[in-house]
Design a protein around this motif. Structure first.
Motif, PDB file in Angstrom:
ATOM      1  N   THR A 211     -83.526  -7.707 -25.431  1.00 47.03           N
ATOM      2  CA  THR A 211     -83.990  -6.846 -24.625  1.00 47.03           C
ATOM      3  C   THR A 211     -84.607  -6.979 -23.270  1.00 47.03           C
ATOM      4  N   GLY A 212     -84.268  -8.190 -22.862  1.00 48.83           N
ATOM      5  CA  GLY A 212     -84.677  -8.411 -21.392  1.00 48.83           C
ATOM      6  C   GLY A 212     -86.057  -8.957 -21.518  1.00 48.83           C
ATOM      7  N   VAL A 213     -86.512  -9.533 -22.624  1.00 49.64           N
ATOM      8  CA  VAL A 213     -87.873 -10.006 -22.477  1.00 49.64           C
ATOM      9  C   VAL A 213     -88.044 -11.457 -22.698  1.00 49.64           C
ATOM     10  N   LEU A 214     -88.734 -12.246 -21.972  1.00 49.33           N
ATOM     11  CA  LEU A 214     -88.868 -13.476 -21.883  1.00 49.33           C
ATOM     12  C   LEU A 214     -89.074 -14.270 -23.165  1.00 49.33           C
ATOM     13  N   GLN A 215     -88.422 -15.228 -23.717  1.00 49.21           N
ATOM     14  CA  GLN A 215     -88.639 -15.898 -24.895  1.00 49.21           C
ATOM     15  C   GLN A 215     -88.956 -17.316 -25.192  1.00 49.21           C
ATOM     16  N   ALA A 216     -88.547 -17.962 -23.852  1.00 49.86           N
ATOM     17  CA  ALA A 216     -88.459 -19.352 -23.692  1.00 49.86           C
ATOM     18  C   ALA A 216     -87.961 -19.670 -22.227  1.00 49.86           C
ATOM     19  N   PHE A 217     -88.101 -21.014 -22.037  1.00 48.86           N
ATOM     20  CA  PHE A 217     -87.323 -21.575 -20.807  1.00 48.86           C
ATOM     21  C   PHE A 217     -86.398 -22.594 -21.243  1.00 48.86           C
ATOM     22  N   LYS A 218     -85.338 -22.355 -20.412  1.00 52.12           N
ATOM     23  CA  LYS A 218     -83.943 -23.224 -20.755  1.00 52.12           C
ATOM     24  C   LYS A 218     -83.858 -24.657 -20.295  1.00 52.12           C
ATOM     25  N   GLY A 219     -83.593 -25.606 -21.088  1.00 54.08           N
ATOM     26  CA  GLY A 219     -83.289 -26.868 -20.633  1.00 54.08           C
ATOM     27  C   GLY A 219     -84.666 -27.440 -20.533  1.00 54.08           C
ATOM     28  N   GLN A 220     -84.405 -28.896 -19.863  1.00 60.02           N
ATOM     29  CA  GLN A 220     -85.344 -29.902 -19.632  1.00 60.02           C
ATOM     30  C   GLN A 220     -86.334 -28.960 -18.141  1.00 60.02           C
ATOM     31  N   LEU A 221     -87.688 -29.245 -18.738  1.00 61.99           N
ATOM     32  CA  LEU A 221     -88.847 -28.910 -17.634  1.00 61.99           C
ATOM     33  C   LEU A 221     -88.619 -29.736 -16.284  1.00 61.99           C
ATOM     34  N   ILE A 222     -88.590 -28.902 -15.400  1.00 65.74           N
ATOM     35  CA  ILE A 222     -88.455 -29.671 -14.110  1.00 65.74           C
ATOM     36  C   ILE A 222     -89.848 -29.377 -13.536  1.00 65.74           C
ATOM     37  N   HIS A 223     -90.679 -30.607 -13.158  1.00 65.07           N
ATOM     38  CA  HIS A 223     -91.981 -30.312 -12.285  1.00 65.07           C
ATOM     39  C   HIS A 223     -91.640 -31.112 -11.147  1.00 65.07           C
ATOM     40  N   THR A 224     -92.730 -31.190 -10.237  1.00 62.50           N
ATOM     41  CA  THR A 224     -92.623 -31.845  -8.885  1.00 62.50           C
ATOM     42  C   THR A 224     -92.200 -33.202  -9.007  1.00 62.50           C
ATOM     43  N   TYR A 225     -92.537 -33.849 -10.013  1.00 61.08           N
ATOM     44  CA  TYR A 225     -92.372 -35.602  -9.912  1.00 61.08           C
ATOM     45  C   TYR A 225     -91.295 -35.927 -11.099  1.00 61.08           C
ATOM     46  N   ASN A 226     -90.488 -34.965 -11.299  1.00 61.92           N
ATOM     47  CA  ASN A 226     -89.404 -35.621 -12.388  1.00 61.92           C
ATOM     48  C   ASN A 226     -88.091 -35.076 -11.614  1.00 61.92           C
ATOM     49  N   LYS A 227     -88.065 -34.997 -10.526  1.00 64.19           N
ATOM     50  CA  LYS A 227     -86.519 -34.382  -9.997  1.00 64.19           C
ATOM     51  C   LYS A 227     -85.576 -35.548 -10.042  1.00 64.19           C
ATOM     52  N   LEU A 248     -81.871 -34.099   3.283  1.00 63.29           N
ATOM     53  CA  LEU A 248     -82.787 -33.838   2.274  1.00 63.29           C
ATOM     54  C   LEU A 248     -83.920 -33.038   2.905  1.00 63.29           C
ATOM     55  N   LEU A 249     -84.415 -32.069   2.316  1.00 62.19           N
ATOM     56  CA  LEU A 249     -85.653 -31.435   2.777  1.00 62.19           C
ATOM     57  C   LEU A 249     -86.505 -31.327   1.783  1.00 62.19           C
ATOM     58  N   GLY A 250     -87.901 -31.616   1.916  1.00 65.45           N
ATOM     59  CA  GLY A 250     -88.861 -31.296   0.930  1.00 65.45           C
ATOM     60  C   GLY A 250     -90.257 -31.396   1.275  1.00 65.45           C
ATOM     61  N   ASP A 251     -91.340 -31.148   0.598  1.00 68.45           N
ATOM     62  CA  ASP A 251     -92.708 -30.998   0.974  1.00 68.45           C
ATOM     63  C   ASP A 251     -93.712 -31.680   0.207  1.00 68.45           C
ATOM     64  N   SER A 252     -92.754 -32.367  -0.718  1.00 69.92           N
ATOM     65  CA  SER A 252     -93.716 -33.170  -1.884  1.00 69.92           C
ATOM     66  C   SER A 252     -92.903 -34.804  -1.881  1.00 69.92           C
ATOM     67  N   LEU A 253     -93.683 -35.920  -2.042  1.00 67.08           N
ATOM     68  CA  LEU A 253     -93.328 -37.273  -2.105  1.00 67.08           C
ATOM     69  C   LEU A 253     -92.005 -37.057  -3.283  1.00 67.08           C
ATOM     70  N   GLY A 254     -92.384 -36.114  -4.312  1.00 65.46           N
ATOM     71  CA  GLY A 254     -91.711 -35.928  -5.556  1.00 65.46           C
ATOM     72  C   GLY A 254     -90.202 -35.776  -4.905  1.00 65.46           C
ATOM     73  N   ASP A 255     -90.065 -34.930  -4.065  1.00 63.61           N
ATOM     74  CA  ASP A 255     -88.868 -34.393  -3.702  1.00 63.61           C
ATOM     75  C   ASP A 255     -87.717 -35.365  -3.136  1.00 63.61           C
ATOM     76  N   LEU A 256     -88.268 -36.664  -2.707  1.00 63.07           N
ATOM     77  CA  LEU A 256     -87.605 -37.709  -2.146  1.00 63.07           C
ATOM     78  C   LEU A 256     -86.454 -38.249  -3.380  1.00 63.07           C
ATOM     79  N   THR A 257     -86.730 -37.783  -4.456  1.00 65.73           N
ATOM     80  CA  THR A 257     -85.796 -38.321  -5.654  1.00 65.73           C
ATOM     81  C   THR A 257     -84.598 -37.613  -5.634  1.00 65.73           C
ATOM     82  N   MET A 258     -84.780 -36.376  -5.094  1.00 66.65           N
ATOM     83  CA  MET A 258     -83.713 -35.453  -5.195  1.00 66.65           C
ATOM     84  C   MET A 258     -82.165 -35.967  -4.928  1.00 66.65           C
TER      85      MET A 258
END
Ligand code: C5P
Ligand code: MG
Length: 316
Positions: A211-227, A248-258
């Motif tokens: 029905t188009g209502v959010l029920q979960a998030f897909k896949g593994q959670l991505i946060h700033t420091y697990n890229k 590579l463009l980022g604004d967080s030190l975590g982005d360096l692992t992208m």
């Protein structure tokens, strides 16, 4: 001019000539006051090598919130993809307040220069998990996302559209790697008319019921420091194969692992936007990124570098 100083021995002359070329004529933007570089020479050599290899060897990997989007405008913070959801169209007042409280608690931790990434990791998981649970409780509706984006005041960095358009024109893949919300991110770039076919996105995507209502998030959670974990997965994308040069463009030190998933990279040039807590974080950013842009709300530097790399090569 430098070529005519007879008493300079050759290596010095060569270095000065490259420097002169890049800063004074070819990439004058690098002389802007907001640009910091730990090793200017390494930057120059990397850009030179990338230009020699050409657009066909290049891929761009970018963070989204506060990298492709502005950090602030007219003294007010520009919303992140998560912030865009804090809207009465999607959530009740109590929940939007809870989201704000969580931001006020965890964002200072995310950018705290005195804490290690290891220390921040469990706290980031805690933040994202609480917010995603809240969003699921609120039964977010897919068909309301476009309107929420429209009224949000989200803004791409100045001349960011130029970057998207140039990359599409040159058929350079752009991998957007975001710890934000993918569905919202797609809507933002769609509304800015830059969701071109060379754009690939790795993010937290919503899973809606029939029905188009959010029920979960897909896949593994991505946060700033697990890229890094997502980066390895992303490297499998066919469009990125055979492109060993990375901007590579980022604004967080975590982005360096992208770019950690890129197999056998030749040249990686990292650009970090230092938006907030400038004095506290300047040293760590200069040590970590090749180029640091201090409180620069424009895409001028990445655009100038890209235009240089993708312009036709001069005969040697
Ligand atoms: O696209 P990017 O990876 O930058 O998206 C993550 C950013 O979103 C983080 O830097 C964080 O400050 C912000 N965020 C937020 N609200 C949340 C979770 C993250 O504004 N609930
Ligand atoms: Mg970001």
């Amino acid at each position: 001019m430098i070529y005519h100083i007879p008493w300079l021995h050759t290596p010095v002359r060569t270095v000065l000539a490259i420097w002169h070329q890049l800063t004074k004529s070819e990439i004058p933007e690098l002389a802007k006051g907001s640009v910091l570089m730990r090793e200017r020479r390494r930057v120059e050599e990397t850009i030179h090598a990338m230009k020699q290899a050409g657009a066909g060897s290049l891929q761009v990997i970018s963070d989204f919130d506060m990298t492709l989007t502005r950090f602030s405008h007219d003294g007010k913070r520009v919303p992140t993809t998560h912030n865009i959801l804090e809207n009465r169209l999607l959530m009740n007042e109590d929940s939007t307040k809870k989201m704000r409280d969580l931001l006020n608690t965890y964002y200072p931790i995310e950018i705290d220069a005195s804490r290690s990434i290891e220390e921040k990791l469990p706290l980031m998981v805690e933040w994202w998990t609480k917010v995603h649970e809240l969003l699921i409780q609120q039964r977010i509706r897919k068909d309301m996302l476009a309107q929420a984006v429209k009224v949000s005041g989200t803004m791409l960095r100045d001349d960011c559209r130029l970057l998207f358009d140039r990359l599409a024109e040159q058929q350079v893949p752009l991998l957007i790697f975001s710890a934000g919300v993918g569905d919202v991110l797609e809507e933002v770039i769609q509304q800015n008319h830059v969701f071109h076919s060379n754009v690939h996105i790795i993010s937290n995507y919503m899973d809606f019921d029939h029905t188009g209502v959010l029920q979960a998030f897909k896949g593994q959670l991505i946060h700033t420091y697990n890229k890094r974990e997502g980066a390895v997965h992303a490297a499998g994308l066919r469009a990125l194969q055979g492109r060993p040069n990375v901007l590579l463009l980022g604004d967080s030190l975590g982005d360096l692992t992208m770019a950690d998933g890129v197999s056998q990279p030749h040249n990686i040039l990292t650009i970090g936007f230092l938006n907030d807590q400038v004095e506290e974080r300047k040293e760590s950013y200069v040590n970590a990124f090749d180029i640091v842009l201090v409180k620069d709300e424009t895409m001028d530097i990445p655009n100038a570098i890209l235009s240089h790399i993708t312009s036709s090569r001069k005969k040697q």
